[in-house]
Design a protein around this motif. Structure first.
Motif, PDB file in Angstrom:
ATOM      1  N   ALA A 166      39.973  -1.160  18.698  1.00 35.60           N
ATOM      2  CA  ALA A 166      39.705  -2.108  19.780  1.00 35.60           C
ATOM      3  C   ALA A 166      40.735  -1.976  20.901  1.00 35.60           C
ATOM      4  O   ALA A 166      40.375  -1.886  22.085  1.00 35.60           O
ATOM      5  CB  ALA A 166      39.687  -3.537  19.235  1.00 35.60           C
ATOM      6  N   GLU A 167      42.019  -1.953  20.544  1.00 35.56           N
ATOM      7  CA  GLU A 167      43.047  -1.834  21.566  1.00 35.56           C
ATOM      8  C   GLU A 167      43.069  -0.432  22.180  1.00 35.56           C
ATOM      9  O   GLU A 167      43.397  -0.263  23.351  1.00 35.56           O
ATOM     10  CB  GLU A 167      44.421  -2.160  20.972  1.00 35.56           C
ATOM     11  CG  GLU A 167      44.607  -3.620  20.578  1.00 35.56           C
ATOM     12  CD  GLU A 167      44.577  -4.569  21.765  1.00 35.56           C
ATOM     13  OE1 GLU A 167      44.710  -4.107  22.923  1.00 35.56           O
ATOM     14  OE2 GLU A 167      44.404  -5.780  21.545  1.00 35.56           O
ATOM     15  N   GLY A 168      42.702   0.580  21.378  1.00 41.14           N
ATOM     16  CA  GLY A 168      42.670   1.945  21.881  1.00 41.14           C
ATOM     17  C   GLY A 168      41.623   2.176  22.947  1.00 41.14           C
ATOM     18  O   GLY A 168      41.708   3.151  23.711  1.00 41.14           O
ATOM     19  N   ALA A 169      40.637   1.279  23.013  1.00 40.71           N
ATOM     20  CA  ALA A 169      39.626   1.410  24.059  1.00 40.71           C
ATOM     21  C   ALA A 169      40.227   1.274  25.450  1.00 40.71           C
ATOM     22  O   ALA A 169      39.611   1.672  26.438  1.00 40.71           O
ATOM     23  CB  ALA A 169      38.530   0.355  23.862  1.00 40.71           C
ATOM     24  N   THR A 170      41.449   0.714  25.527  1.00 41.20           N
ATOM     25  CA  THR A 170      42.142   0.649  26.812  1.00 41.20           C
ATOM     26  C   THR A 170      42.318   2.044  27.402  1.00 41.20           C
ATOM     27  O   THR A 170      42.160   2.255  28.614  1.00 41.20           O
ATOM     28  CB  THR A 170      43.520  -0.017  26.635  1.00 41.20           C
ATOM     29  OG1 THR A 170      43.361  -1.277  25.980  1.00 41.20           O
ATOM     30  CG2 THR A 170      44.202  -0.227  27.978  1.00 41.20           C
ATOM     31  N   LEU A 171      42.635   3.006  26.537  1.00 37.86           N
ATOM     32  CA  LEU A 171      42.812   4.391  27.000  1.00 37.86           C
ATOM     33  C   LEU A 171      41.490   4.963  27.504  1.00 37.86           C
ATOM     34  O   LEU A 171      41.456   5.696  28.496  1.00 37.86           O
ATOM     35  CB  LEU A 171      43.356   5.253  25.863  1.00 37.86           C
ATOM     36  CG  LEU A 171      44.765   4.921  25.369  1.00 37.86           C
ATOM     37  CD1 LEU A 171      45.133   5.806  24.187  1.00 37.86           C
ATOM     38  CD2 LEU A 171      45.774   5.088  26.493  1.00 37.86           C
ATOM     39  N   GLY A 172      40.393   4.643  26.811  1.00 40.82           N
ATOM     40  CA  GLY A 172      39.090   5.120  27.250  1.00 40.82           C
ATOM     41  C   GLY A 172      38.720   4.580  28.622  1.00 40.82           C
ATOM     42  O   GLY A 172      38.210   5.309  29.483  1.00 40.82           O
ATOM     43  N   GLY A 173      38.980   3.283  28.835  1.00 39.98           N
ATOM     44  CA  GLY A 173      38.698   2.698  30.141  1.00 39.98           C
ATOM     45  C   GLY A 173      39.556   3.302  31.233  1.00 39.98           C
ATOM     46  O   GLY A 173      39.084   3.555  32.347  1.00 39.98           O
ATOM     47  N   GLY A 174      40.827   3.561  30.903  1.00 44.02           N
ATOM     48  CA  GLY A 174      41.705   4.188  31.883  1.00 44.02           C
ATOM     49  C   GLY A 174      41.259   5.593  32.232  1.00 44.02           C
ATOM     50  O   GLY A 174      41.285   6.003  33.399  1.00 44.02           O
ATOM     51  N   ALA A 175      40.825   6.342  31.213  1.00 38.29           N
ATOM     52  CA  ALA A 175      40.357   7.709  31.456  1.00 38.29           C
ATOM     53  C   ALA A 175      39.127   7.721  32.354  1.00 38.29           C
ATOM     54  O   ALA A 175      39.011   8.550  33.264  1.00 38.29           O
ATOM     55  CB  ALA A 175      40.053   8.397  30.124  1.00 38.29           C
ATOM     56  N   LEU A 176      38.193   6.786  32.102  1.00 36.39           N
ATOM     57  CA  LEU A 176      36.999   6.724  32.939  1.00 36.39           C
ATOM     58  C   LEU A 176      37.363   6.340  34.371  1.00 36.39           C
ATOM     59  O   LEU A 176      36.839   6.920  35.332  1.00 36.39           O
ATOM     60  CB  LEU A 176      36.008   5.709  32.370  1.00 36.39           C
ATOM     61  CG  LEU A 176      34.724   5.519  33.186  1.00 36.39           C
ATOM     62  CD1 LEU A 176      33.918   6.825  33.227  1.00 36.39           C
ATOM     63  CD2 LEU A 176      33.874   4.391  32.622  1.00 36.39           C
ATOM     64  N   GLY A 177      38.266   5.364  34.515  1.00 35.36           N
ATOM     65  CA  GLY A 177      38.676   4.962  35.853  1.00 35.36           C
ATOM     66  C   GLY A 177      39.300   6.112  36.621  1.00 35.36           C
ATOM     67  O   GLY A 177      39.013   6.318  37.806  1.00 35.36           O
ATOM     68  N   LEU A 178      40.138   6.894  35.958  1.00 36.83           N
ATOM     69  CA  LEU A 178      40.770   8.038  36.611  1.00 36.83           C
ATOM     70  C   LEU A 178      39.757   9.133  36.940  1.00 36.83           C
ATOM     71  O   LEU A 178      39.897   9.849  37.935  1.00 36.83           O
ATOM     72  CB  LEU A 178      41.868   8.612  35.715  1.00 36.83           C
ATOM     73  CG  LEU A 178      43.105   7.732  35.521  1.00 36.83           C
ATOM     74  CD1 LEU A 178      44.040   8.350  34.493  1.00 36.83           C
ATOM     75  CD2 LEU A 178      43.838   7.513  36.843  1.00 36.83           C
ATOM     76  N   ALA A 179      38.726   9.250  36.095  1.00 40.08           N
ATOM     77  CA  ALA A 179      37.722  10.299  36.308  1.00 40.08           C
ATOM     78  C   ALA A 179      36.794   9.971  37.468  1.00 40.08           C
ATOM     79  O   ALA A 179      36.432  10.854  38.250  1.00 40.08           O
ATOM     80  CB  ALA A 179      36.920  10.505  35.030  1.00 40.08           C
ATOM     81  N   ILE A 180      36.402   8.694  37.581  1.00 43.15           N
ATOM     82  CA  ILE A 180      35.415   8.349  38.606  1.00 43.15           C
ATOM     83  C   ILE A 180      36.050   8.044  39.956  1.00 43.15           C
ATOM     84  O   ILE A 180      35.385   8.161  40.986  1.00 43.15           O
ATOM     85  CB  ILE A 180      34.544   7.153  38.177  1.00 43.15           C
ATOM     86  CG1 ILE A 180      35.396   5.881  38.070  1.00 43.15           C
ATOM     87  CG2 ILE A 180      33.834   7.436  36.870  1.00 43.15           C
ATOM     88  CD1 ILE A 180      34.577   4.632  37.814  1.00 43.15           C
ATOM     89  N   ALA A 181      37.326   7.660  39.964  1.00 45.67           N
ATOM     90  CA  ALA A 181      37.956   7.265  41.226  1.00 45.67           C
ATOM     91  C   ALA A 181      37.911   8.366  42.285  1.00 45.67           C
ATOM     92  O   ALA A 181      37.555   8.102  43.442  1.00 45.67           O
ATOM     93  CB  ALA A 181      39.389   6.809  40.969  1.00 45.67           C
ATOM     94  N   PRO A 182      38.262   9.627  41.963  1.00 41.39           N
ATOM     95  CA  PRO A 182      38.192  10.664  42.999  1.00 41.39           C
ATOM     96  C   PRO A 182      36.772  10.892  43.513  1.00 41.39           C
ATOM     97  O   PRO A 182      36.584  11.258  44.678  1.00 41.39           O
ATOM     98  CB  PRO A 182      38.724  11.913  42.276  1.00 41.39           C
ATOM     99  CG  PRO A 182      39.557  11.380  41.161  1.00 41.39           C
ATOM    100  CD  PRO A 182      38.846  10.143  40.716  1.00 41.39           C
ATOM    101  N   ARG A 183      35.786  10.684  42.666  1.00 42.18           N
ATOM    102  CA  ARG A 183      34.389  10.891  43.086  1.00 42.18           C
ATOM    103  C   ARG A 183      33.922   9.755  43.996  1.00 42.18           C
ATOM    104  O   ARG A 183      33.091   9.965  44.881  1.00 42.18           O
ATOM    105  CB  ARG A 183      33.483  10.980  41.858  1.00 42.18           C
ATOM    106  CG  ARG A 183      33.853  12.120  40.906  1.00 42.18           C
ATOM    107  CD  ARG A 183      32.964  12.119  39.675  1.00 42.18           C
ATOM    108  NE  ARG A 183      33.378  13.131  38.721  1.00 42.18           N
ATOM    109  CZ  ARG A 183      33.011  14.396  38.754  1.00 42.18           C
ATOM    110  NH1 ARG A 183      32.205  14.812  39.724  1.00 42.18           N
ATOM    111  NH2 ARG A 183      33.438  15.251  37.843  1.00 42.18           N
ATOM    112  N   LEU A 184      34.445   8.543  43.749  1.00 44.24           N
ATOM    113  CA  LEU A 184      34.035   7.407  44.566  1.00 44.24           C
ATOM    114  C   LEU A 184      34.685   7.431  45.941  1.00 44.24           C
ATOM    115  O   LEU A 184      34.101   6.979  46.912  1.00 44.24           O
ATOM    116  CB  LEU A 184      34.393   6.096  43.851  1.00 44.24           C
ATOM    117  CG  LEU A 184      33.647   5.806  42.543  1.00 44.24           C
ATOM    118  CD1 LEU A 184      34.188   4.536  41.913  1.00 44.24           C
ATOM    119  CD2 LEU A 184      32.154   5.682  42.789  1.00 44.24           C
ATOM    120  N   GLY A 185      35.898   7.937  46.011  1.00 45.73           N
ATOM    121  CA  GLY A 185      36.608   7.944  47.278  1.00 45.73           C
ATOM    122  C   GLY A 185      37.293   6.614  47.531  1.00 45.73           C
ATOM    123  O   GLY A 185      37.089   5.634  46.829  1.00 45.73           O
ATOM    124  N   THR A 186      38.109   6.564  48.566  1.00 45.60           N
ATOM    125  CA  THR A 186      38.890   5.366  48.838  1.00 45.60           C
ATOM    126  C   THR A 186      38.041   4.187  49.295  1.00 45.60           C
ATOM    127  O   THR A 186      38.453   3.033  49.152  1.00 45.60           O
ATOM    128  CB  THR A 186      39.950   5.663  49.912  1.00 45.60           C
ATOM    129  OG1 THR A 186      39.292   6.161  51.086  1.00 45.60           O
ATOM    130  CG2 THR A 186      40.947   6.696  49.407  1.00 45.60           C
TER     131      THR A 186
END
Length: 243
Positions: A166-186
């Motif tokens: 459950a707590e490890g899902a924090t890493l999964g959410g962080g990884a997704l955020g880092l992955a999609i942020a460059p695609r979304l743009g500022t």
């Protein structure tokens, strides 16, 4: 860091349940930090970037999503739930583990997602205080999660394993955020950040409300306001220092 703090809290909840009582002071303080980050950092920044009506829409979306999950699925924040005494989890809670773990996984996922997306398009003060606020909130969250899951399952090892997931899902959410942020743009990154603002505000407000009911308004509000003031001061201090 947030993941490790949450797992550390789980260990306390599993083996040192009485520590939860001494950790109660962290609940309103960390909730105040969350509220301070949202009110003095995220919302002004988002309003300046996208306008007040888009900000309100995104904020309401994040708040409403968490409200819906909390009421229809399971309490997403173990340390803020109102329907169980988490300080003395000595009763076997049959059937409680599955919904709690599922909701906690979702909660942790969005914690990581919020931290990651906050790093992309906001001032330095927010990039520091958002992770700090979430990390502080994970101390009582982890303790409560460990204690409740331990009371819900017959094996301490199994309870520990599921809590780590459950707590490890924090890493999964962080990884997704880092992955999609460059695609979304500022420009587009403000949308998931706006949802995160509503999400964090719900957690903070709900935690303060529950402490109000448990300990009275004076204890809850003074501690929460201290956390909020600290968050505001930290944001301004970091920005001034590195400006």
């Amino acid at each position: 860091m947030a993941t490790l703090i949450g797992i550390g809290g789980v260990f306390l909840g599993l083996w040192l349940t009485s520590a939860g009582r001494r950790a109660r002071i962290v609940v309103p303080f960390s909730a105040g930090v969350l509220l301070g980050v949202v009110l003095f950092g995220l919302l002004p920044e988002l309003t300046a970037e996208t306008g007040w009506w888009r900000t309100a829409l995104m904020f309401a979306g994040g708040y409403g999503l968490l409200l819906l999950i909390n009421r229809k699925v399971a309490p997403v924040c173990p340390s803020c739930a109102h329907d169980h005494d988490h300080l003395r989890c000595d009763t076997v809670l049959h059937g409680f583990a599955a919904p709690l773990i599922s909701a906690s996984i979702l909660h942790s996922f969005f914690d990581g997602w919020s931290i990651a997306t906050a790093q992309m398009a906001v001032p330095l003060g927010i990039r520091v205080t958002v992770p700090l606020a979430i990390a502080l909130h994970k101390i009582p969250e982890g303790i409560a999660l460990g204690a409740i899951v331990r009371a819900s399952l017959s094996s301490r090892a199994v309870a520990l394993g599921w809590c780590v997931v459950a707590e490890g899902a924090t890493l999964g959410g962080g990884a997704l955020g880092l992955a999609i942020a460059p695609r979304l743009g500022t420009a587009w990154i403000t949308y998931p950040l706006g949802i995160a603002a509503g999400w964090l505000f719900y957690l903070g407000a709900h935690a303060v409300h529950e402490e109000w009911k448990r300990r009275g308004p004076a204890t809850a509000l003074v501690t929460a306001l201290t956390g909020a003031a600290g968050a505001a001061a930290l944001q301004q201090g970091v920005e001034a220092l590195f400006r």
